[in-house]
Design a protein around this motif. Structure first.
Motif, short mmCIF file in Angstrom:
data_model
loop_
_atom_site.label_atom_id
_atom_site.label_comp_id
_atom_site.label_asym_id
_atom_site.label_seq_id
_atom_site.Cartn_x
_atom_site.Cartn_y
_atom_site.Cartn_z
N ALA A 50 0.54 3.36 13.35
CA ALA A 50 1.27 4.32 12.50
C ALA A 50 1.87 3.66 11.27
O ALA A 50 1.69 2.47 11.03
CB ALA A 50 2.37 4.99 13.34
N HIS A 51 2.60 4.45 10.50
CA HIS A 51 3.15 4.01 9.22
C HIS A 51 3.93 2.69 9.28
O HIS A 51 3.74 1.85 8.40
CB HIS A 51 4.00 5.10 8.58
CG HIS A 51 3.21 6.22 8.02
ND1 HIS A 51 2.32 6.04 6.98
CD2 HIS A 51 3.15 7.52 8.36
CE1 HIS A 51 1.75 7.20 6.70
NE2 HIS A 51 2.23 8.11 7.51
N PRO A 52 4.81 2.47 10.26
CA PRO A 52 5.52 1.18 10.24
C PRO A 52 4.56 -0.02 10.28
O PRO A 52 4.78 -1.02 9.60
CB PRO A 52 6.40 1.23 11.48
CG PRO A 52 6.62 2.68 11.71
CD PRO A 52 5.33 3.35 11.30
N PHE A 53 3.50 0.11 11.04
CA PHE A 53 2.51 -0.97 11.08
C PHE A 53 1.73 -1.03 9.76
O PHE A 53 1.55 -2.11 9.18
CB PHE A 53 1.56 -0.77 12.26
CG PHE A 53 0.57 -1.90 12.42
CD1 PHE A 53 0.99 -3.14 12.87
CD2 PHE A 53 -0.76 -1.73 12.10
CE1 PHE A 53 0.09 -4.19 13.01
CE2 PHE A 53 -1.66 -2.76 12.23
CZ PHE A 53 -1.24 -4.00 12.69
N GLN A 54 1.28 0.12 9.27
CA GLN A 54 0.51 0.16 8.03
C GLN A 54 1.30 -0.39 6.84
O GLN A 54 0.74 -1.00 5.94
CB GLN A 54 0.06 1.59 7.72
CG GLN A 54 -0.96 2.13 8.68
CD GLN A 54 -2.25 1.36 8.65
OE1 GLN A 54 -2.75 1.03 7.59
NE2 GLN A 54 -2.78 1.05 9.82
N PHE A 55 2.60 -0.17 6.84
CA PHE A 55 3.43 -0.68 5.77
C PHE A 55 3.72 -2.17 5.93
O PHE A 55 4.28 -2.79 5.03
CB PHE A 55 4.73 0.11 5.66
CG PHE A 55 4.57 1.39 4.90
CD1 PHE A 55 4.48 1.39 3.52
CD2 PHE A 55 4.48 2.59 5.57
CE1 PHE A 55 4.30 2.57 2.82
CE2 PHE A 55 4.31 3.78 4.88
CZ PHE A 55 4.22 3.76 3.50
N GLY A 56 3.36 -2.73 7.07
CA GLY A 56 3.53 -4.17 7.26
C GLY A 56 4.88 -4.56 7.81
O GLY A 56 5.29 -5.70 7.68
N PHE A 57 5.57 -3.63 8.47
CA PHE A 57 6.86 -3.95 9.06
C PHE A 57 6.61 -4.63 10.42
O PHE A 57 6.93 -4.09 11.49
CB PHE A 57 7.71 -2.69 9.22
CG PHE A 57 7.94 -1.95 7.93
CD1 PHE A 57 7.95 -2.61 6.71
CD2 PHE A 57 8.16 -0.59 7.93
CE1 PHE A 57 8.19 -1.93 5.52
CE2 PHE A 57 8.40 0.11 6.76
CZ PHE A 57 8.41 -0.56 5.55
N VAL A 58 6.04 -5.81 10.35
CA VAL A 58 5.53 -6.47 11.55
C VAL A 58 6.63 -6.92 12.49
O VAL A 58 6.45 -6.90 13.71
CB VAL A 58 4.57 -7.62 11.19
CG1 VAL A 58 3.28 -7.07 10.60
CG2 VAL A 58 5.21 -8.63 10.25
N LEU B 254 1.79 -9.30 2.69
CA LEU B 254 1.66 -10.42 1.76
C LEU B 254 3.02 -10.99 1.37
O LEU B 254 3.16 -12.20 1.18
CB LEU B 254 0.87 -10.00 0.53
CG LEU B 254 -0.60 -9.68 0.80
CD1 LEU B 254 -1.28 -9.21 -0.48
CD2 LEU B 254 -1.33 -10.87 1.40
N THR B 255 4.04 -10.14 1.28
CA THR B 255 5.37 -10.67 0.98
C THR B 255 5.91 -11.46 2.17
O THR B 255 6.58 -12.48 1.98
CB THR B 255 6.36 -9.55 0.59
OG1 THR B 255 6.47 -8.62 1.66
CG2 THR B 255 5.92 -8.86 -0.67
N HIS B 256 5.60 -11.01 3.38
CA HIS B 256 5.96 -11.80 4.56
C HIS B 256 5.26 -13.16 4.51
O HIS B 256 5.88 -14.19 4.76
CB HIS B 256 5.54 -11.08 5.85
CG HIS B 256 6.44 -9.98 6.28
ND1 HIS B 256 7.64 -10.20 6.91
CD2 HIS B 256 6.31 -8.64 6.18
CE1 HIS B 256 8.21 -9.04 7.19
NE2 HIS B 256 7.42 -8.07 6.76
N MET B 257 3.98 -13.13 4.17
CA MET B 257 3.21 -14.38 4.15
C MET B 257 3.74 -15.34 3.08
O MET B 257 3.71 -16.56 3.28
CB MET B 257 1.73 -14.09 3.94
CG MET B 257 1.10 -13.46 5.15
SD MET B 257 -0.65 -13.15 4.93
CE MET B 257 -1.27 -14.81 4.78
N ALA B 258 4.21 -14.81 1.97
CA ALA B 258 4.80 -15.68 0.95
C ALA B 258 6.03 -16.38 1.52
O ALA B 258 6.22 -17.59 1.30
CB ALA B 258 5.15 -14.86 -0.29
N ARG B 259 6.84 -15.65 2.25
CA ARG B 259 8.02 -16.25 2.87
C ARG B 259 7.60 -17.29 3.92
O ARG B 259 8.18 -18.36 4.00
CB ARG B 259 8.91 -15.18 3.50
CG ARG B 259 10.21 -15.74 4.06
CD ARG B 259 11.12 -14.69 4.66
NE ARG B 259 10.57 -14.16 5.90
CZ ARG B 259 10.12 -12.91 6.04
NH1 ARG B 259 10.16 -12.07 5.03
NH2 ARG B 259 9.64 -12.49 7.19
#
Length: 187
Positions: free
Chosen positions: A117-125, A27-32
């Motif tokens: 895994a975690h990097p994806f789940q955390f949204g580090f796209v 969501l923070t990525h989407m705001a940007r």
């Protein structure tokens, strides 16, 4: 190949039932993305935000969202791009395993769920997209040895660095490991 394709696509199954992938930082990525897309036309955004493009090692999805959001809207663009990352990563793992082993070992298939895994789940796209591309690039490395592969890998490395600087580091570790193993085999 059909069974492998089905396995690769199956990693997207959890995302089929969501309007947006439920990733923590997404969501923070989407705001940007919203600011970068709408700033020029939205006075409310202009009062509170500013946006300037800069060449940094963290732009992977940003560069993909920009044109696609103009065609299908921001939320759909994000959904399609983010949903494409896990199968792209899974395919890169399979290609790399086949390149290194000459076949697809069972352990490569067992690794497929870890593309969520975690990097994806955390949204580090951006990082995860860069890592997916790093595995695809690595799949080409052993076959291009001794053929001036730097001509290909300088722009490929730059593209992966643009996605995410740490993904470029992953590519370096993969290629460095291959080269070290080759040097040890030659001894």
């Amino acid at each position: 190949p059909a069974a492998i394709t089905a396995l690769i696509l199956s990693v997207t199954l959890p995302l089929w039932f969501t309007s947006l992938p439920p990733l923590i930082d997404l969501l923070t990525h989407m705001a940007r993305y919203r600011v970068q897309i709408d700033l020029a036309h939205d006075p409310a955004l202009q009062r509170n935000w500013d946006f300037h493009w800069a060449v940094i090692g963290n732009l992977g999805v940003d560069l993909l969202v920009w044109p696609l959001a103009k065609l299908i809207g921001l939320e759909r663009a994000v959904w399609w791009i983010v949903t494409a990352i896990p199968p792209l990563f899974a395919w890169g793992l399979i290609r790399s395993a086949r390149t290194v082993h000459g076949r697809i070992p069972g352990i490569a298939l067992a690794a497929l769920p870890f593309v969520l895994a975690h990097p994806f789940q955390f949204g580090f796209v951006n990082f995860w997209l860069g890592c997916a591309l790093a595995f695809h690039a690595y799949a080409f490395w052993p076959g291009s040895a001794g053929r001036r592969h730097w001509l290909i890998f300088v722009p490929v490395g730059l593209a992966i660095w643009t996605c995410h600087a740490f993904a470029w580091g992953v590519l370096g570790v993969l290629v460095g490991s291959w080269e070290l193993a080759e040097a040890l085999r030659r001894r």
